[in-house]
Scaffold this active site. Structure first.
Site, mmCIF file in Angstrom:
data_model
loop_
_atom_site.group_PDB
_atom_site.id
_atom_site.type_symbol
_atom_site.label_atom_id
_atom_site.label_comp_id
_atom_site.label_asym_id
_atom_site.label_seq_id
_atom_site.Cartn_x
_atom_site.Cartn_y
_atom_site.Cartn_z
ATOM 1 N N ASP A 122 11.318 -63.857 23.272
ATOM 2 C CA ASP A 122 10.818 -62.523 23.597
ATOM 3 C C ASP A 122 10.461 -61.848 22.279
ATOM 4 O O ASP A 122 11.345 -61.568 21.459
ATOM 5 C CB ASP A 122 11.905 -61.738 24.338
ATOM 6 N N SER A 199 -8.974 -59.471 19.716
ATOM 7 C CA SER A 199 -9.767 -58.981 20.850
ATOM 8 C C SER A 199 -10.970 -58.220 20.335
ATOM 9 O O SER A 199 -10.913 -57.610 19.257
ATOM 10 C CB SER A 199 -8.907 -58.061 21.722
ATOM 11 N N TYR A 212 -4.632 -49.595 24.030
ATOM 12 C CA TYR A 212 -4.764 -51.027 23.794
ATOM 13 C C TYR A 212 -5.610 -51.294 22.552
ATOM 14 O O TYR A 212 -5.240 -52.100 21.690
ATOM 15 C CB TYR A 212 -5.395 -51.708 25.011
ATOM 16 N N LYS A 216 -4.722 -53.172 18.921
ATOM 17 C CA LYS A 216 -5.479 -54.311 18.413
ATOM 18 C C LYS A 216 -6.176 -53.988 17.091
ATOM 19 O O LYS A 216 -6.329 -54.869 16.239
ATOM 20 C CB LYS A 216 -6.485 -54.786 19.466
#
Length: 348
Positions: A122, A199, A212, A216
């Protein structure tokens, strides 16, 4: 031929699962296990995540132990000290919840037993990372693939602080923790590769993906800075910049229902824009989403390239927008182009 050892995070689904399966079943056996080492926990609950081989001459002929199924040739017996040895796997596929590892095992089928080991990891838990690092002690880790990631979509006003922290905890700090856990050994050996799932959302702002994209963008800065410092150690950092991919990522990300209560307090104009964005997103995934195997091929090229690049993109569809963002001095050209791309140029 020298074999390559790889550890991948986020292998329960999507790109991570497909990459782990691809490497473990590599026809050239570049990721085959290397040698035999003492297994400290085979035959115990802790050892069920790997394939182990009983050493000839211990108490019977060799046999393979598959996760969840121990089949020694003399019958299962309790052991004080494990007389089992394992072929060191070359692919360590990690995931937060080992119960989700069955999909990977099904995907592998009759793959060579010495190729892959599933580990619990994790990236938000330092103790979990420390345990995974201990498992690899004494083994050479050639490539670290930081693939674990989560998404968050919706108007910024609807994003809770906890949800925003969760995105950064996985996407940014999870990558940082993972690199910190394995980087010292790479530095001592003065060799290694770190591959990050990037991304297009880290190269340009995407409407209704503010948090998000922020996470990134931060990963981009992390990798650029790190790549410079690691050059003298012969450690290469590569960002694989992904666009839309046919995985469960879109279905699993957090986002408010356009007809749900979360949006009722918003102004009508923002609700309308969000609905239009969702329709654009559905159309984009339907028309332009890449097959996961196509994306995995880009990862594989980054892993095996003699001169790994800092960035490689999986699709050229968003290249014009990325160039415009860099070429537009004040950013206004990019904003107009992105608005046209998403909303058709009319936000009224």
């Amino acid at each position: 031929m020298e074999k390559t050892t790889v550890l991948i995070t986020g292998c329960s689904s999507g790109i991570g699962l497909a990459l782990a399966a691809r490497l473990a079943s590599d026809a050239a056996q570049r990721f085959k296990g290397k040698g035999v080492t003492l297994c400290p926990c085979a035959g115990t609950a802790a050892g069920l995540g790997r394939w182990a081989r009983v050493s000839p001459g211990t108490r019977g002929a060799s046999s393979w132990r598959v996760p969840g199924r121990v089949r020694p040739s003399w019958g299962a017996q309790p052991r004080r000290r494990c007389p089992v040895a394992t072929l060191s796997p070359a692919v360590f596929a990690t995931m937060r919840d080992l119960a989700k590892g069955e999909r990977l095992r099904e995907r592998l089928g009759s793959c060579r037993a010495d190729a892959l080991e599933v580990l619990q990891l994790d990236v938000t838990d330092p103790r979990s990372l420390a345990e995974a690092a201990r498992r690899l002690q004494g083994q050479r880790l050639d490539v670290l693939v930081c693939n674990a990631g989560v998404g968050l979509m919706g108007p910024l006003e609807t994003c809770s602080e906890q949800a925003m922290k969760s995105v950064f905890d996985v996407n940014l700090f999870g990558a940082v923790r993972t690199i910190q856990a394995f980087l010292p050994a790479m530095k001592r050996r003065r060799a290694g590769r770190i591959v990050i799932s990037g991304s297009v959302g880290g190269l340009q702002g995407v409407p209704f993906n503010a948090v998000y994209c922020a996470s990134k963008f931060a990963v981009e800065g992390l990798c650029e800075s790190l790549a410079i410092v690691l050059q003298p150690f012969n450690i290469h950092v590569t960002l694989v910049e992904c666009g839309p991919v046919n995985t469960s990522f879109l279905a699993n990300l957090q986002r408010p229902d356009p007809e749900g209560a979360e949006l009722q307090g918003l102004d009508a104009e923002t609700r309308g824009l969000y609905g239009r964005y969702l329709r654009h997103c559905q159309s984009l995934f339907r028309e332009a989403a890449q097959d996961v195997e196509e994306v995995v091929q880009v990862f594989l090229e980054a892993l095996c390239s003699p001169r790994p690049p800092l960035r490689c993109v999986t699709t050229q569809r968003f290249a014009p927008l990325a160039r415009l963002r860099l070429d537009s001095p004040d950013g206004s050209d990019f904003l107009r182009a992105m608005s046209t791309f998403v909303f058709g140029g009319d936000q009224a």
